[in-house]
Scaffold this motif. Structure first.
Motif, short mmCIF file in Angstrom:
data_model
loop_
_atom_site.label_atom_id
_atom_site.label_comp_id
_atom_site.label_asym_id
_atom_site.label_seq_id
_atom_site.Cartn_x
_atom_site.Cartn_y
_atom_site.Cartn_z
N LEU A 35 -3.88 8.03 -8.39
CA LEU A 35 -2.98 7.23 -7.78
C LEU A 35 -3.73 6.35 -6.82
O LEU A 35 -4.09 6.67 -5.75
CB LEU A 35 -1.90 8.14 -6.84
CG LEU A 35 -1.08 9.09 -7.96
CD1 LEU A 35 -0.54 10.18 -6.95
CD2 LEU A 35 0.03 8.38 -8.73
N ASP A 36 -3.59 4.99 -7.18
CA ASP A 36 -4.48 4.08 -6.74
C ASP A 36 -3.66 2.66 -6.49
O ASP A 36 -3.12 2.11 -7.53
CB ASP A 36 -5.69 3.80 -7.36
CG ASP A 36 -6.49 3.03 -7.12
OD1 ASP A 36 -6.36 2.05 -5.84
OD2 ASP A 36 -7.53 2.52 -7.61
N CYS A 37 -3.37 2.29 -5.16
CA CYS A 37 -2.80 1.05 -5.12
C CYS A 37 -3.28 -0.32 -5.62
O CYS A 37 -2.69 -1.18 -6.21
CB CYS A 37 -2.37 0.48 -3.74
SG CYS A 37 -1.80 1.99 -2.83
N ASN A 38 -4.65 -0.27 -5.86
CA ASN A 38 -5.31 -1.28 -6.56
C ASN A 38 -5.18 -1.18 -8.25
O ASN A 38 -5.46 -2.30 -8.83
CB ASN A 38 -6.72 -1.53 -6.34
CG ASN A 38 -6.84 -1.59 -4.69
OD1 ASN A 38 -5.83 -2.36 -4.03
ND2 ASN A 38 -7.80 -0.80 -4.13
N PRO A 75 -2.22 0.46 -10.17
CA PRO A 75 -1.23 1.57 -10.30
C PRO A 75 -1.05 2.08 -11.65
O PRO A 75 -0.98 1.53 -12.77
CB PRO A 75 -0.02 0.61 -9.61
CG PRO A 75 -0.44 -0.64 -9.70
CD PRO A 75 -1.74 -0.97 -10.08
N ILE A 85 2.43 4.72 -2.36
CA ILE A 85 2.48 5.84 -3.36
C ILE A 85 3.53 6.44 -3.39
O ILE A 85 4.17 6.98 -2.56
CB ILE A 85 1.09 6.64 -3.25
CG1 ILE A 85 0.11 5.90 -3.49
CG2 ILE A 85 1.22 7.83 -4.65
CD1 ILE A 85 -1.35 6.70 -3.52
N ILE A 123 4.26 0.57 -9.02
CA ILE A 123 3.51 1.11 -7.87
C ILE A 123 2.88 2.35 -8.54
O ILE A 123 3.14 2.89 -9.34
CB ILE A 123 4.38 1.33 -6.68
CG1 ILE A 123 5.60 2.38 -6.82
CG2 ILE A 123 4.86 0.05 -6.05
CD1 ILE A 123 6.36 2.90 -5.82
N PRO A 124 1.83 2.82 -7.80
CA PRO A 124 1.23 4.22 -8.24
C PRO A 124 2.36 5.18 -8.03
O PRO A 124 2.93 5.34 -7.01
CB PRO A 124 -0.01 4.53 -7.10
CG PRO A 124 0.05 3.17 -6.38
CD PRO A 124 0.92 2.30 -6.74
N ARG A 169 0.77 -1.31 -0.05
CA ARG A 169 0.01 0.14 0.05
C ARG A 169 0.86 1.19 0.16
O ARG A 169 1.11 1.72 1.23
CB ARG A 169 -1.08 -0.07 1.26
CG ARG A 169 -1.70 -1.30 1.41
CD ARG A 169 -2.74 -1.52 0.21
NE ARG A 169 -3.86 -0.46 0.51
CZ ARG A 169 -4.86 -0.43 -0.20
NH1 ARG A 169 -4.72 -1.05 -1.53
NH2 ARG A 169 -5.92 0.24 0.07
#
Ligand SMILES: Cc1ncc(C[n+]2csc(CCOP(=O)(O)OP(=O)(O)O)c2C)c(N)n1
Ligand code: SF4
Ligand SMILES: [Mg+2]
Lengths: 330, 417
Positions: free
Chosen positions: B197-200, B202, A70, A92-93, A68
């Protein structure tokens, strides 16, 4: 069956040590399931310390946050070599805005996550030494002072590499760069007063500050791990050799990084709320010459008539570090 | 609800009704009262579910908004003058990334000489940054435009600047209708980002783009502004249907029927212009005006349609494009191409110089007699200018210009009639 002694011939690395450890203590990098947050295929030079450091740090942070995470990235080599449109190495984002604003962008991301109730998602800002210690310094200090929930990682390769190796405020004395040529009465970068950003970060009394080196993976990962257990502003300054800018051999990246630590030129320590809580004692101390000689940016100090005075001044910096940060082995 | 309010306070209340999730700001006159009011509303809980962040510079303010917007939060900031220039790099960046941030500009002059008073030099300096720019005529419109701005920005994924004349509007107390919260909620849906920006899921935002695709990305930015030309009137009519008053749109014509002379301007000076037009109409002059609300995108066709039947056009500008003329004139002249009309540029109100009805009337009468230059300056004191030019001719070390001019004038306050 009687115990059979095993001889290890490999010296100077911690690889063997890693294998002997209990699995839970092994590095994230040694794990087949590491996330490769910065995936292969990027355009960094051979032996790039920054590419290594970024993967080490972000994989560790990914594991610590259960993926989790960013990241906000400053302009610089890491940004350029990782995202040549339309490709990206980031798993990763990830966001790049400008050269000098990574800390603020990260603050904004963290604020958004907070209002959205997504506080399990953690935020990292990252940049080179130029993006951190020079042009991004005001944003960085503001983020620290507000104690925003951001881990900022500086990948210090001691110059503006992306634009062709110009001097930054993190460039060490005597180093040759494109804007501090090895010419004239005092070749290379001048001996200024220095600008130690980890110490400046500590002066903000933020919860956690650490220095790390790509040459010490266990230590680096432990510091990232620790940083991720804390909320508020955190700072990790990672020393990352740049073969292109330093004129070192790509296969010597870890060796060069290790000698920076062992000479005392790059002390490894950590601090909480402005106080140093630990420093890595030097198992074996190396003379600065051993470090300098591997890099062409210092080659004007050697050759037929070595510049003993300058080398002695650099040694004095290392000695002072060893004393100040208590690096002498017990 | 009708209230007697300072413009800044009304704008802040309008912003609060839009439920921004992240507000960040750095103080600069005349923007301060807006963000102070928002800070208070966040503290008291009147504006709930909002992070108010005090930053260390305007560059950081917009950068925080960039991060917050990319992470899916409705984001707002405000600035003016030096502050807008200080954040310039981020202004272009927000537009290039297509982040629907709304920013108020409390329009103010740019130094040197440093000056806190109103003109349009600041927002004009950012006119090509890729933001939509809307100019408010009154404080009611300023408030209303902010509500429309969020809707527009988020529909297009494009940042919007709402330009409000410093002091003249920001610090003026007026009777203002504050919209009802349920109406704003119905008008403005929650922010649904096109990129986040979203971890699910990316994504990488802000990649490097070379010659192979840069032009296309930029063209798509231009396309957004073309789409805004359609959307701005739609949003304005939806707004007037719900809130029962007209605000915004691309342009606002005033008494154009049979007008031989048409005055074109941005922002609050349209109020004074309209007063003068009323007076002159009563005296039998065929004169009208056109307020430009949307300066970016520039509504070439709407402007042309409004002006084409006139005999002469006077473009009043609170910004000097040094070495050329006025930035508003560039757009107006482009809209007139082929009509035989060229438009007279008149630079007025720089650094807060009052634009009086008397001066305007004299100017319009002069225009009617076709005595205006292509580039003219309202109430420029030529004597003072000539004294300085003489001084420079006589002495090499003639000294700092601003100080010399001030010395020639004597007291400053007496000039602001
Ligand atoms: C405002 C601004 N000034 C200058 C640049 C040019 N620039 C881009 S990357 C860079 C060097 C980055 O150096 P550093 O932060 O140390 O990162 P490195 O490339 O060494 O990893 C420079 C000077 C820029 N992009 N933006
Ligand atoms: S120039 Fe240096 S920092 Fe940049 S990619 Fe090459 S090795 Fe890495
Ligand atoms: Mg660097």
């Amino acid at each position: 069956m009687p115990l059979q002694p095993i001889k290890f011939y490999q010296t100077g690395t911690f690889t063997v040590g890693n294998r002997l450890l209990d699995e839970s203590q092994r590095t994230v990098q040694a794990n087949m399931r590491r996330t490769n947050s910065l995936n292969s295929g990027h355009r960094a030079c051979q032996g790039c310390g920054e590419a290594l450091g970024a993967r080490y740090a972000l994989d560790a942070a990914m594991q610590a946050t259960k993926n989790r995470l960013i990241a906000a990235n400053a302009t610089g080599c890491l940004e350029v070599f990782s995202t040549p449109y339309p490709e990206t190495s980031w798993q990763i984002p990830w966001m790049h805005s400008l050269f000098g604003n990574a800390a603020s962008v990260a603050t904004g991301i963290a604020a958004a996550l907070k209002v959205k109730g997504k506080q399990d998602v953690r935020v990292i800002a990252q940049g080179g030494d130029g993006g951190t210690t020079d042009i991004g310094f005001a944003c960085l200090s503001g983020m620290f002072e507000r104690n925003d929930d951001v881990l900022y990682i500086c990948y210090d390769n001691e110059a503006y590499m992306n634009t062709g190796v110009q001097r930054s405020s993190a460039t060490p004395p005597a180093a040759r760069t494109a804007t501090t040529p090895a010419a004239g009465a005092h070749p290379g970068n001048s001996f200024g007063t220095g600008k130690n950003v980890p110490l400046i970060a500590m002066a903000h009394r933020i919860p956690f500050v650490a220095t790390a080196s790509v040459a010490n993976l266990h230590d680096l990962e432990a510091k990232v791990n620790k940083a991720m257990t804390i909320h508020g502003a955190r700072y990790i300054h990672i020393h990352v050799p740049c073969p292109l800018g330093w004129g070192s051999h790509p296969s010597d990246t870890l060796k060069v990084a290790r000698l920076a630590v062992e000479s005392g030129l790059f002390p490894l320590f950590e601090a909480e709320h402005g106080e140093i809580t630990a420093s890595l004692r030097l198992r074996k101390k190396a003379p600065v010459e051993a470090y300098l000689k591997l890099q062409r940016r210092f080659s004007h100090l050697f050759g037929e008539k070595p510049d003993r005075d300058t080398i002695a001044m650099i040694q004095a910096i290392a000695d002072r570090n060893i004393e100040k940060f208590g690096l002498e082995s017990p | 609800m009708l209230q007697q309010l300072e413009g800044s306070r009304a704008i802040a209340q309008g912003i609060a009704l839009c439920k921004p999730e992240v507000v960040c700001a750095y103080p600069i006159t005349p923007q301060t009262h807006i963000v102070e009011a928002l800070a208070e509303m966040v503290r008291t809980g009147e504006l709930a579910n909002c992070e108010f962040i005090n930053v260390e510079s305007e560059f950081a303010a917009l950068s925080v908004a960039i991060g917050a917007s990319a992470a899916g939060a409705r984001s707002y900031t405000a600035t003016a003058s030096q502050g807008l220039l200080y954040m310039c790099e981020a202004v272009y960046n927000a537009a290039g990334l297509g982040l629907p941030i709304v920013m108020t500009i409390g329009n103010r002059a740019i130094g040197a000489p440093i000056n806190i008073w109103n003109d349009h030099s600041d927002s004009m300096a950012m006119r090509d940054a890729g933001w939509i720019q809307l100019y408010a005529e009154t404080n009611q419109e300023a408030l209303d435009l902010h509500i429309q701005a969020f809707k527009l920005a988020e529909a297009l994924s494009c940042p919007v600047m709402v330009c409000v004349d410093g002091f003249i509007l920001t610090h003026a107390y007026e009777r203002i209708e504050i919209p009802e919260a349920h109406d704003v909620d119905a008008f403005l849906p929650p922010y649904d980002p096109v990129q986040v920006l979203d971890c699910n899921d990316p994504v990488s935002i802000g990649a490097m783009v070379g010659p192979e695709a840069f032009a296309e990305v930029k063209y798509l930015q231009h396309r957004k502004q073309l789409a805004a030309l359609e959307l701005i009137p739609e949003i304005a009519s939806e707004f007037s249907a719900r809130f029962k008053r007209d605000s915004g749109g691309l342009v606002k014509p005033y008494r154009l029927e049979g007008a031989e002379t048409i005055v074109v301007a941005l922002g609050s000076m349209n109020g004074t212009i309209k007063d003068v037009i009323d007076e002159m109409r009563n005296e039998g002059h065929a004169i009208g005006s056109l307020a430009i609300v949307s300066f970016r995108p520039f509504p070439l066709q709407a402007v042309r349609a409004a002006l084409v039947d006139a005999k002469r056009i006077v473009i009043l500008e609170k910004s000097l494009s040094v070495g050329l003329g006025g930035p508003l004139s560039d757009g107006v002249r482009k809209s007139l191409s082929g009509t035989g009309l060229h438009g007279h540029t008149v630079i007025a109100g720089l650094g807060g110089r009052a634009i009086t009805r008397k001066s305007l009337k004299a100017l319009f009468v002069k225009a009617e007699m076709d005595e205006l230059e292509l580039l003219d300056f309202l109430d420029l004191d030529r004597d003072i200018v000539n004294v300085q030019l003489e001084r420079e001719k006589e002495t090499r070390r003639s000294g700092p210009v601003a100080e010399n001019v001030l010395k020639s004038i004597g007291t400053v306050a007496s000039r602001i009639a």
